[in-house]
Motif scaffolding. Structure first.
Motif, PDB file in Angstrom:
ATOM      1  N   LYS A  19       7.141  49.839 -16.677  1.00 20.57           N
ATOM      2  CA  LYS A  19       7.556  50.114 -15.312  1.00 20.57           C
ATOM      3  C   LYS A  19       6.753  51.274 -14.723  1.00 20.57           C
ATOM      4  O   LYS A  19       6.360  52.194 -15.420  1.00 20.57           O
ATOM      5  CB  LYS A  19       9.063  50.380 -15.260  1.00 20.57           C
ATOM      6  N   LEU A  20       6.538  51.159 -13.425  1.00 20.52           N
ATOM      7  CA  LEU A  20       5.798  52.156 -12.651  1.00 20.52           C
ATOM      8  C   LEU A  20       4.304  52.132 -12.950  1.00 20.52           C
ATOM      9  O   LEU A  20       3.556  52.969 -12.456  1.00 20.52           O
ATOM     10  CB  LEU A  20       6.356  53.567 -12.868  1.00 20.52           C
ATOM     11  N   GLN A  21       3.859  51.169 -13.721  1.00 22.36           N
ATOM     12  CA  GLN A  21       2.428  51.020 -13.941  1.00 22.36           C
ATOM     13  C   GLN A  21       1.910  49.881 -13.087  1.00 22.36           C
ATOM     14  O   GLN A  21       2.652  48.996 -12.665  1.00 22.36           O
ATOM     15  CB  GLN A  21       2.143  50.796 -15.427  1.00 22.36           C
ATOM     16  N   LYS A  22       0.601  49.905 -12.823  1.00 27.48           N
ATOM     17  CA  LYS A  22       0.037  49.039 -11.794  1.00 27.48           C
ATOM     18  C   LYS A  22      -1.047  48.132 -12.381  1.00 27.48           C
ATOM     19  O   LYS A  22      -2.000  48.607 -12.985  1.00 27.48           O
ATOM     20  CB  LYS A  22      -0.534  49.907 -10.673  1.00 27.48           C
ATOM     21  N   VAL A  23      -0.875  46.840 -12.172  1.00 27.72           N
ATOM     22  CA  VAL A  23      -1.805  45.849 -12.700  1.00 27.72           C
ATOM     23  C   VAL A  23      -2.355  45.022 -11.552  1.00 27.72           C
ATOM     24  O   VAL A  23      -1.605  44.467 -10.739  1.00 27.72           O
ATOM     25  CB  VAL A  23      -1.120  44.930 -13.730  1.00 27.72           C
ATOM     26  N   LEU A  24      -3.679  44.950 -11.492  1.00 27.73           N
ATOM     27  CA  LEU A  24      -4.374  44.135 -10.501  1.00 27.73           C
ATOM     28  C   LEU A  24      -4.880  42.873 -11.185  1.00 27.73           C
ATOM     29  O   LEU A  24      -5.526  42.945 -12.227  1.00 27.73           O
ATOM     30  CB  LEU A  24      -5.544  44.927  -9.913  1.00 27.73           C
ATOM     31  N   ILE A  25      -4.560  41.729 -10.625  1.00 31.95           N
ATOM     32  CA  ILE A  25      -4.965  40.433 -11.183  1.00 31.95           C
ATOM     33  C   ILE A  25      -5.976  39.785 -10.252  1.00 31.95           C
ATOM     34  O   ILE A  25      -5.695  39.575  -9.062  1.00 31.95           O
ATOM     35  CB  ILE A  25      -3.754  39.490 -11.360  1.00 31.95           C
ATOM     36  N   GLY A  26      -7.156  39.459 -10.768  1.00 33.20           N
ATOM     37  CA  GLY A  26      -8.159  38.720 -10.019  1.00 33.20           C
ATOM     38  C   GLY A  26      -8.215  37.288 -10.512  1.00 33.20           C
ATOM     39  O   GLY A  26      -8.292  37.055 -11.725  1.00 33.20           O
ATOM     40  N   ILE A  27      -8.164  36.335  -9.612  1.00 32.91           N
ATOM     41  CA  ILE A  27      -8.112  34.923  -9.992  1.00 32.91           C
ATOM     42  C   ILE A  27      -9.357  34.211  -9.480  1.00 32.91           C
ATOM     43  O   ILE A  27      -9.657  34.232  -8.282  1.00 32.91           O
ATOM     44  CB  ILE A  27      -6.846  34.247  -9.439  1.00 32.91           C
ATOM     45  N   GLY A  47       9.213  44.804 -13.598  1.00 34.98           N
ATOM     46  CA  GLY A  47       9.162  46.031 -12.811  1.00 34.98           C
ATOM     47  C   GLY A  47       7.777  46.599 -12.651  1.00 34.98           C
ATOM     48  O   GLY A  47       7.583  47.607 -11.984  1.00 34.98           O
ATOM     49  N   VAL A  48       6.786  45.962 -13.277  1.00 30.72           N
ATOM     50  CA  VAL A  48       5.403  46.395 -13.096  1.00 30.72           C
ATOM     51  C   VAL A  48       4.970  46.071 -11.665  1.00 30.72           C
ATOM     52  O   VAL A  48       5.301  45.016 -11.124  1.00 30.72           O
ATOM     53  CB  VAL A  48       4.479  45.666 -14.095  1.00 30.72           C
ATOM     54  N   GLU A  49       4.225  46.971 -11.055  1.00 30.53           N
ATOM     55  CA  GLU A  49       3.652  46.684  -9.739  1.00 30.53           C
ATOM     56  C   GLU A  49       2.433  45.793  -9.923  1.00 30.53           C
ATOM     57  O   GLU A  49       1.534  46.122 -10.700  1.00 30.53           O
ATOM     58  CB  GLU A  49       3.267  47.974  -9.032  1.00 30.53           C
ATOM     59  N   VAL A  50       2.404  44.692  -9.200  1.00 30.33           N
ATOM     60  CA  VAL A  50       1.329  43.709  -9.353  1.00 30.33           C
ATOM     61  C   VAL A  50       0.700  43.422  -7.993  1.00 30.33           C
ATOM     62  O   VAL A  50       1.403  43.209  -7.005  1.00 30.33           O
ATOM     63  CB  VAL A  50       1.846  42.391  -9.966  1.00 30.33           C
ATOM     64  N   ARG A  51      -0.612  43.414  -7.965  1.00 27.16           N
ATOM     65  CA  ARG A  51      -1.361  42.977  -6.798  1.00 27.16           C
ATOM     66  C   ARG A  51      -2.315  41.885  -7.259  1.00 27.16           C
ATOM     67  O   ARG A  51      -2.831  41.921  -8.390  1.00 27.16           O
ATOM     68  CB  ARG A  51      -2.161  44.132  -6.184  1.00 27.16           C
ATOM     69  N   VAL A  52      -2.581  40.932  -6.360  1.00 22.31           N
ATOM     70  CA  VAL A  52      -3.400  39.771  -6.721  1.00 22.31           C
ATOM     71  C   VAL A  52      -4.523  39.585  -5.716  1.00 22.31           C
ATOM     72  O   VAL A  52      -4.310  39.676  -4.500  1.00 22.31           O
ATOM     73  CB  VAL A  52      -2.542  38.488  -6.794  1.00 22.31           C
ATOM     74  N   ILE A  53      -5.722  39.317  -6.240  1.00 21.43           N
ATOM     75  CA  ILE A  53      -6.886  38.950  -5.435  1.00 21.43           C
ATOM     76  C   ILE A  53      -7.289  37.526  -5.813  1.00 21.43           C
ATOM     77  O   ILE A  53      -7.425  37.213  -7.006  1.00 21.43           O
ATOM     78  CB  ILE A  53      -8.082  39.881  -5.699  1.00 21.43           C
ATOM     79  N   LEU A  54      -7.471  36.670  -4.818  1.00 24.36           N
ATOM     80  CA  LEU A  54      -7.965  35.313  -5.054  1.00 24.36           C
ATOM     81  C   LEU A  54      -9.340  35.164  -4.422  1.00 24.36           C
ATOM     82  O   LEU A  54      -9.555  35.573  -3.281  1.00 24.36           O
ATOM     83  CB  LEU A  54      -7.035  34.260  -4.466  1.00 24.36           C
ATOM     84  N   THR A  55     -10.271  34.566  -5.159  1.00 27.89           N
ATOM     85  CA  THR A  55     -11.541  34.188  -4.553  1.00 27.89           C
ATOM     86  C   THR A  55     -11.307  32.970  -3.665  1.00 27.89           C
ATOM     87  O   THR A  55     -10.263  32.302  -3.744  1.00 27.89           O
ATOM     88  CB  THR A  55     -12.592  33.850  -5.619  1.00 27.89           C
ATOM     89  N   ASP A  56     -12.283  32.661  -2.820  1.00 22.55           N
ATOM     90  CA  ASP A  56     -12.160  31.464  -1.983  1.00 22.55           C
ATOM     91  C   ASP A  56     -11.995  30.217  -2.839  1.00 22.55           C
ATOM     92  O   ASP A  56     -11.215  29.315  -2.507  1.00 22.55           O
ATOM     93  CB  ASP A  56     -13.385  31.330  -1.084  1.00 22.55           C
ATOM     94  N   ALA A  57     -12.737  30.164  -3.947  1.00 27.41           N
ATOM     95  CA  ALA A  57     -12.629  28.998  -4.831  1.00 27.41           C
ATOM     96  C   ALA A  57     -11.253  28.921  -5.479  1.00 27.41           C
ATOM     97  O   ALA A  57     -10.703  27.833  -5.668  1.00 27.41           O
ATOM     98  CB  ALA A  57     -13.718  29.056  -5.905  1.00 27.41           C
ATOM     99  N   ALA A  58     -10.663  30.066  -5.793  1.00 27.56           N
ATOM    100  CA  ALA A  58      -9.322  30.072  -6.396  1.00 27.56           C
ATOM    101  C   ALA A  58      -8.294  29.482  -5.449  1.00 27.56           C
ATOM    102  O   ALA A  58      -7.331  28.816  -5.879  1.00 27.56           O
ATOM    103  CB  ALA A  58      -8.923  31.485  -6.793  1.00 27.56           C
TER     104      ALA A  58
END
Length: 417
Positions: A19-27, A47-58
């Motif tokens: 919790k309170l840690q931050k994970v960025l996911i790239g797809i 409870g982990v903070e998650v942000r997601v980036i998608l490429t156009d192909a994703a």
């Protein structure tokens, strides 16, 4: 609980205490993108903070709306990247925000960009704007993965200590080909993310040979009946994962278990204490760290029947014979450069018997863990313990995931307690 490859996996067990840690996911753009939904969902639910980036192909395989719903936060695409903002650039904000950055699936195209430092979309710009550990999970057709150019790019990327890898695995691919290139399962990606959050990506076991015993041995009376114990081997599995993620070469001697050995770990399955002893003695000379987390039998039936005994012929009393003490034997063989760590699963007073075992068996460290506490010990996804070294230093570890405990054990060992 979710089912994967014939085994049940509790996703929450991989993501305790994050919790309170931050994970960025790239797809990236590959059919394996659907598997990442489980990773994002599990992290967010914990409870982990998650942000997601998608490429156009994703976006051709999975929608930003799906990832936004699972992560509880808007998912980012190149449309967001090229929009004017009233604050700092998006790729700078995301790069500085993340504690760990995971890219899954990693396509051949994105891999090539990473290898040469290209930055032509939000994902690759964010990579260059970040300084955190990056976990790569490649996924592609076997012929694509085995191309000389792809392998050259892969090896080049891994020379950067920021990059960590999981997979690819071998199996049936979306193109119906059977071979390498299959993206690692969420059950492999999640614990690696947890390890990176725990260690910040340090590889302090590179060049070390780590030998681990795990699980509960079985001493058979006949082919279907045995004396055993409740150990599931989860603690040994966690130790193997932690050692692997920290860069070690890992050998796991494991008694019967329902889980699969992680990719990259040398797996030696055994059943009885005698088989475990033979495997441990064979591997022991080359090991730097030896961690005896297995629950090894103390006794076995004095007589073994090669065929199943009819119920009417079962003995009313069972003659027993002793089993060789593997830990004590290894303690006598231990060389100055080797560290031998044992476990003492106890009820009541856990320290006194652990101290006796520590000294009598010539251990460097012992892990005294209670098995009479709730949500701890045998069968649990969590554990609690007191670490004790040969110099008498003690460190109490409150209840946490077994993977976190494994990392804290390596920290204790690496710093001399």
């Amino acid at each position: 609980m979710a089912e994967n490859d014939g085994q049940l996996i509790d996703r929450k067990s991989h993501i305790q205490n994050l919790k309170l840690q931050k994970v960025l996911i790239g797809i990236g753009g590959g059919i394996a993108a659907y598997k990442v939904c489980e990773v994002v969902s599990a992290l967010a639910k914990s409870g982990v903070e998650v942000r997601v980036i998608l490429t156009d192909a994703a976006c051709e395989f999975i929608t930003p709306l799906t990832l936004a719903t699972l992560s509880r936060h808007p998912a980012y695409t190149d449309k967001d990247f090229w929009q004017p903002t009233h604050g700092r650039p998006l790729h700078i904000e995301l790069g500085e925000w993340a504690d760990v950055f995971a890219i899954a699936p990693l396509t051949a195209n994105t891999l090539a960009k990473l290898a040469y430092g290209f930055a032509d979309n939000l994902l690759t710009n964010t990579v260059l704007a970040s300084t955190c550990p990056i976990l790569l999970a490649p996924a592609m057709n076997t012929d694509m993965w085995e191309q000389v150019a792809v392998q050259r790019n892969w090896q080049q990327v891994l020379t950067d200590k920021r990059y960590h890898s999981v997979g690819p695995d071998a199996g049936i691919l979306a193109c119906d080909r059977i071979g390498s290139g299959r993206m690692a399962e969420p059950s492999q990606i999640l614990p690696h993310i947890q390890s990176l959050l725990q260690t910040n990506g340090k590889r302090d076991l590179v060049g070390k040979q780590v030998l681990i015993s795990a699980g509960g041995t079985r001493e058979h009376l006949d082919p279907v009946r045995f004396i055993g114990n409740p150990s599931t081997g989860k603690m040994g599995l966690a130790v193997a994962q932690a050692a692997l993620h920290r860069g070690a070469s890992v050998t796991l001697v494991r008694a019967p278990a329902t889980w699969s050995t992680p990719m990259g770990v040398r797996d030696i399955p055994v059943t009885s204490a005698a088989e475990m002893r033979e495997a441990m003695l064979q591997c022991f000379p080359n090991a730097d760290l030896i961690i005896m987390s297995a629950a090894v039998a103390d006794v076995k039936p004095a007589n073994y029947a090669a065929e199943k005994l009819p119920k009417k012929l079962l003995p009313t009393s069972l003659p027993l014979s002793s089993v060789t003490d593997i830990v004590a034997e290894l303690g006598k063989l231990k060389q100055p450069h080797q560290l031998l760590i044992g476990f003492a699963a106890q009820t009541g007073d856990i320290v006194t018997p652990a101290l006796e075992k520590l000294h009598s068996k010539k251990l460097d460290v012992i892990v005294a863990n209670p098995i009479d506490k709730s949500d701890s010990g045998f069968g649990s996804d969590n554990n609690q313990a007191i670490f004790i070294n040969a110099q008498g230093r003690q460190l109490e570890i409150a209840r946490c995931s077994k993977l976190e405990m494994a990392h804290r054990l390596f920290d204790f060992v690496q710093t001399g307690g």
